[in-house]
Design a protein around this motif. Structure first.
Motif, PDB file in Angstrom:
ATOM      1  N   LYS A  44     -19.354  54.902   6.340  1.00 25.34           N
ATOM      2  CA  LYS A  44     -18.089  54.441   5.792  1.00 25.34           C
ATOM      3  C   LYS A  44     -18.207  53.024   5.251  1.00 25.34           C
ATOM      4  O   LYS A  44     -18.826  52.150   5.857  1.00 25.34           O
ATOM      5  N   ALA A  45     -17.605  52.823   4.096  1.00 25.21           N
ATOM      6  CA  ALA A  45     -17.428  51.490   3.526  1.00 25.21           C
ATOM      7  C   ALA A  45     -15.962  51.387   3.144  1.00 25.21           C
ATOM      8  O   ALA A  45     -15.545  51.851   2.079  1.00 25.21           O
ATOM      9  N   GLY A  46     -15.154  50.836   4.046  1.00 31.86           N
ATOM     10  CA  GLY A  46     -13.707  50.859   3.859  1.00 31.86           C
ATOM     11  C   GLY A  46     -13.215  52.288   3.915  1.00 31.86           C
ATOM     12  O   GLY A  46     -13.515  53.030   4.860  1.00 31.86           O
ATOM     13  N   ASP A  47     -12.489  52.728   2.893  1.00 33.02           N
ATOM     14  CA  ASP A  47     -12.009  54.106   2.862  1.00 33.02           C
ATOM     15  C   ASP A  47     -12.955  55.028   2.106  1.00 33.02           C
ATOM     16  O   ASP A  47     -12.654  56.200   1.880  1.00 33.02           O
ATOM     17  N   LYS A  48     -14.133  54.519   1.743  1.00 32.83           N
ATOM     18  CA  LYS A  48     -15.129  55.329   1.032  1.00 32.83           C
ATOM     19  C   LYS A  48     -16.145  55.907   2.008  1.00 32.83           C
ATOM     20  O   LYS A  48     -16.535  55.254   2.978  1.00 32.83           O
ATOM     21  N   THR A  49     -16.596  57.116   1.743  1.00 30.55           N
ATOM     22  CA  THR A  49     -17.727  57.698   2.467  1.00 30.55           C
ATOM     23  C   THR A  49     -18.945  57.643   1.557  1.00 30.55           C
ATOM     24  O   THR A  49     -18.921  58.162   0.437  1.00 30.55           O
ATOM     25  N   ILE A  50     -20.004  56.993   2.041  1.00 31.15           N
ATOM     26  CA  ILE A  50     -21.205  56.758   1.234  1.00 31.15           C
ATOM     27  C   ILE A  50     -22.326  57.688   1.695  1.00 31.15           C
ATOM     28  O   ILE A  50     -22.584  57.807   2.895  1.00 31.15           O
ATOM     29  N   THR A  51     -22.971  58.352   0.755  1.00 38.62           N
ATOM     30  CA  THR A  51     -24.213  59.063   1.059  1.00 38.62           C
ATOM     31  C   THR A  51     -25.354  58.329   0.363  1.00 38.62           C
ATOM     32  O   THR A  51     -25.186  57.801  -0.742  1.00 38.62           O
ATOM     33  N   GLU A  52     -26.502  58.315   1.006  1.00 36.66           N
ATOM     34  CA  GLU A  52     -27.614  57.456   0.572  1.00 36.66           C
ATOM     35  C   GLU A  52     -28.934  58.172   0.834  1.00 36.66           C
ATOM     36  O   GLU A  52     -29.211  58.606   1.948  1.00 36.66           O
ATOM     37  N   LYS A  53     -29.756  58.274  -0.197  1.00 33.49           N
ATOM     38  CA  LYS A  53     -31.111  58.812  -0.074  1.00 33.49           C
ATOM     39  C   LYS A  53     -32.022  57.964  -0.945  1.00 33.49           C
ATOM     40  O   LYS A  53     -31.761  57.779  -2.137  1.00 33.49           O
ATOM     41  N   LYS A  54     -33.075  57.427  -0.340  1.00 36.81           N
ATOM     42  CA  LYS A  54     -33.972  56.527  -1.058  1.00 36.81           C
ATOM     43  C   LYS A  54     -35.307  57.212  -1.342  1.00 36.81           C
ATOM     44  O   LYS A  54     -35.963  57.716  -0.425  1.00 36.81           O
ATOM     45  N   PHE A  55     -35.721  57.223  -2.609  1.00 38.74           N
ATOM     46  CA  PHE A  55     -37.077  57.586  -2.998  1.00 38.74           C
ATOM     47  C   PHE A  55     -37.830  56.281  -3.213  1.00 38.74           C
ATOM     48  O   PHE A  55     -37.477  55.499  -4.102  1.00 38.74           O
ATOM     49  N   ILE A  56     -38.854  56.043  -2.407  1.00 36.50           N
ATOM     50  CA  ILE A  56     -39.564  54.758  -2.412  1.00 36.50           C
ATOM     51  C   ILE A  56     -41.020  54.995  -2.792  1.00 36.50           C
ATOM     52  O   ILE A  56     -41.667  55.912  -2.272  1.00 36.50           O
ATOM     53  N   SER A  57     -41.540  54.162  -3.694  1.00 40.19           N
ATOM     54  CA  SER A  57     -42.950  54.240  -4.059  1.00 40.19           C
ATOM     55  C   SER A  57     -43.532  52.836  -4.132  1.00 40.19           C
ATOM     56  O   SER A  57     -42.817  51.861  -4.382  1.00 40.19           O
ATOM     57  N   LEU A  58     -44.829  52.743  -3.903  1.00 38.08           N
ATOM     58  CA  LEU A  58     -45.542  51.469  -3.963  1.00 38.08           C
ATOM     59  C   LEU A  58     -46.883  51.716  -4.622  1.00 38.08           C
ATOM     60  O   LEU A  58     -47.665  52.554  -4.173  1.00 38.08           O
ATOM     61  N   ASP A  59     -47.150  50.991  -5.720  1.00 39.88           N
ATOM     62  CA  ASP A  59     -48.381  51.156  -6.482  1.00 39.88           C
ATOM     63  C   ASP A  59     -49.402  50.088  -6.128  1.00 39.88           C
ATOM     64  O   ASP A  59     -49.041  48.982  -5.702  1.00 39.88           O
ATOM     65  N   ARG A  60     -50.661  50.421  -6.341  1.00 42.48           N
ATOM     66  CA  ARG A  60     -51.740  49.459  -6.121  1.00 42.48           C
ATOM     67  C   ARG A  60     -51.498  48.198  -6.959  1.00 42.48           C
ATOM     68  O   ARG A  60     -51.095  48.260  -8.117  1.00 42.48           O
ATOM     69  N   GLY A  61     -51.732  47.043  -6.322  1.00 39.52           N
ATOM     70  CA  GLY A  61     -51.653  45.780  -7.032  1.00 39.52           C
ATOM     71  C   GLY A  61     -50.271  45.189  -7.160  1.00 39.52           C
ATOM     72  O   GLY A  61     -50.115  44.097  -7.708  1.00 39.52           O
ATOM     73  N   SER A  62     -49.248  45.873  -6.648  1.00 39.77           N
ATOM     74  CA  SER A  62     -47.871  45.393  -6.796  1.00 39.77           C
ATOM     75  C   SER A  62     -47.360  44.812  -5.484  1.00 39.77           C
ATOM     76  O   SER A  62     -47.598  45.381  -4.416  1.00 39.77           O
ATOM     77  N   ASN A  63     -46.623  43.715  -5.563  1.00 40.98           N
ATOM     78  CA  ASN A  63     -45.952  43.170  -4.381  1.00 40.98           C
ATOM     79  C   ASN A  63     -44.573  43.785  -4.174  1.00 40.98           C
ATOM     80  O   ASN A  63     -43.934  43.524  -3.160  1.00 40.98           O
ATOM     81  N   LEU A  64     -44.128  44.601  -5.124  1.00 43.50           N
ATOM     82  CA  LEU A  64     -42.788  45.165  -5.080  1.00 43.50           C
ATOM     83  C   LEU A  64     -42.823  46.685  -4.987  1.00 43.50           C
ATOM     84  O   LEU A  64     -43.500  47.345  -5.781  1.00 43.50           O
ATOM     85  N   SER A  65     -42.097  47.243  -4.021  1.00 46.30           N
ATOM     86  CA  SER A  65     -41.872  48.680  -3.952  1.00 46.30           C
ATOM     87  C   SER A  65     -40.774  49.052  -4.939  1.00 46.30           C
ATOM     88  O   SER A  65     -39.837  48.284  -5.176  1.00 46.30           O
ATOM     89  N   LYS A  66     -40.868  50.256  -5.492  1.00 43.53           N
ATOM     90  CA  LYS A  66     -39.813  50.785  -6.346  1.00 43.53           C
ATOM     91  C   LYS A  66     -38.876  51.646  -5.508  1.00 43.53           C
ATOM     92  O   LYS A  66     -39.322  52.505  -4.755  1.00 43.53           O
TER      93      LYS A  66
END
Length: 397
Positions: free
Chosen positions: A253-275
């Motif tokens: 819940k976020a106030g009167d909203k119901t939030i659904t959340e699914k994360k697709f996460i990837s990390l490539d060689r040489g990167s400091n940042l995940s997508k």
């Protein structure tokens, strides 16, 4: 005739010149860098439908693809990748080196497949049931973890050792080889601890209920609401150029909203940042957070270029965290400071389009010798933003 194919999640724009190529036993592609900066350790994705359209390049049992620079027999590292997590390979990955405002030609052929290596790949991720139920991922520069339902239940049942957080933990590694399995073994099976630096780095990054490095929230009035621990996961792939997985959360819940959340996460060689590609229902914006820890760091922002940064003194060294949002989807930022424990975060406000938001987030630790100053870290984020908004173009010759 030129056919344009749009790859929704690709790092490269692929322009196909298909006429007359079906009988060839190889395919030549030109990779074009339109920016005035050199490009390397940047992943290009080639649609497998292109390769499969050539009868001589259809992937069959016992075969794999070989990519080499035109005129050379040296093979470049490549990987078949599943970009949507449906269990089927979609693209072929490789990382060319292309100078500023220039291009190179590469050749793709079939070769005999090699036996799978038993070594842990550089880009690696896995569920960690032996440490409650973490999920951890890493590459040659950074490592991360987040927390599952058992860790949450332990907190709820007042059992020591639990963790209640949907924040993203940073493991401060300073070696280019895999450490996840080694550090968990050190913590769980020896007298050592991954909270101590024996030369490879350590886990001294405090997350608590903060957003850590890239956890999300939804703003309600003047405060932020967020999910609890992830409830389910699936490993999609592990290396050598990319590791990826998804994690999902119970509706929240976020106030009167119901939030659904699914994360697709990837990390490539040489990167400091995940997508992060986040599927969201219930809100037209999300807030991606970076913990402010002791609130003694320096914030830098360029909303028009889609990045925010936090550089702080950290246990005798210095640490930079950052968020990059492509495609002009960053709406603003909020330096949210409160006396409540762990709830002070730097938030990037990100637009949700068609139920999805995309961003990149990660860190640079001075002790790893990757970045020495705030200026170097911010320049990395600035260059990263330029690259994701002007991906390498690939033409079939």
């Amino acid at each position: 005739m030129i056919n344009q194919i749009h790859l929704k999640y690709c790092a490269a724009i692929v322009t196909l010149f298909l006429a007359g190529c079906s009988g060839n036993t190889s395919l030549e592609i030109e990779v074009i860098n339109s920016l005035d900066i050199d490009r390397s350790l940047e992943t290009v994705e080639i649609d497998l439908a292109l390769l499969q359209s050539n009868e001589s390049l259809k992937l069959i049992s016992g075969k794999s693809y070989k990519i080499s620079e035109a005129g050379s027999t040296k093979e470049l590292l490549s990987q078949l990748s599943d970009i949507d997590g449906d269990g089927t390979h979609d693209v072929l990955l490789f990382q060319p080196e292309i100078g500023a405002n220039s291009s190179k030609t590469f050749t793709i052929t079939l070769k005999d497949a090699e036996a799978p290596s038993e070594e842990i790949p550089t880009c690696y991720s896995r569920f960690v049931p032996e440490r409650t139920d973490d999920y951890a991922w890493e590459n040659d520069r950074v490592a991360f973890r987040t927390y599952g339902p058992v860790a949450q239940k332990m907190i709820e049942d007042s059992i020591p050792g639990g963790t209640l957080s949907s924040g993203m933990d940073a493991w401060l590694k300073r070696v280019d080889y895999p450490i996840i399995n080694k550090w968990y073994k050190k913590e769980l099976e020896t007298d050592g601890s991954y909270h101590e630096d024996d030369g490879e780095g350590l886990d001294n990054f405090h997350v608590g209920t903060s957003r850590g490095v890239g956890g999300i929230a939804v703003k309600v009035d003047t405060a932020y609401q967020f999910s609890r621990n992830f409830t389910d996961y699936k490993t999609i792939e592990t290396g050598p150029l990319r590791t990826s997985f998804w994690i999902s959360y119970a509706p929240w819940k976020a106030g009167d909203k119901t939030i659904t959340e699914k994360k697709f996460i990837s990390l490539d060689r040489g990167s400091n940042l995940s997508k992060y590609r986040v599927e969201v229902e219930g809100s037209e914006t999300i807030s991606v957070g970076l913990t402010l820890h002791e609130k003694d760091g320096e914030i830098s922002t360029e909303v028009e270029h889609g990045w925010v940064s936090y550089w702080e003194p950290y246990f005798g060294s210095e640490l930079g965290t950052g968020i990059v949002v492509p495609s002009n989807a960053m709406l603003g930022y909020d330096e949210y400071v409160t006396d409540a424990k762990d709830l002070s975060n730097l938030y990037a406000q990100v637009k949700v389009a068609n139920g999805e938001a995309v961003y990149y987030t990660g860190f640079g630790w001075k002790k790893s010798k990757q970045f020495s100053t705030k200026e170097e870290w911010n320049n990395y984020l600035k260059q990263f933003s330029k690259k994701v908004n002007a991906p390498l173009e690939v033409k079939v010759k």
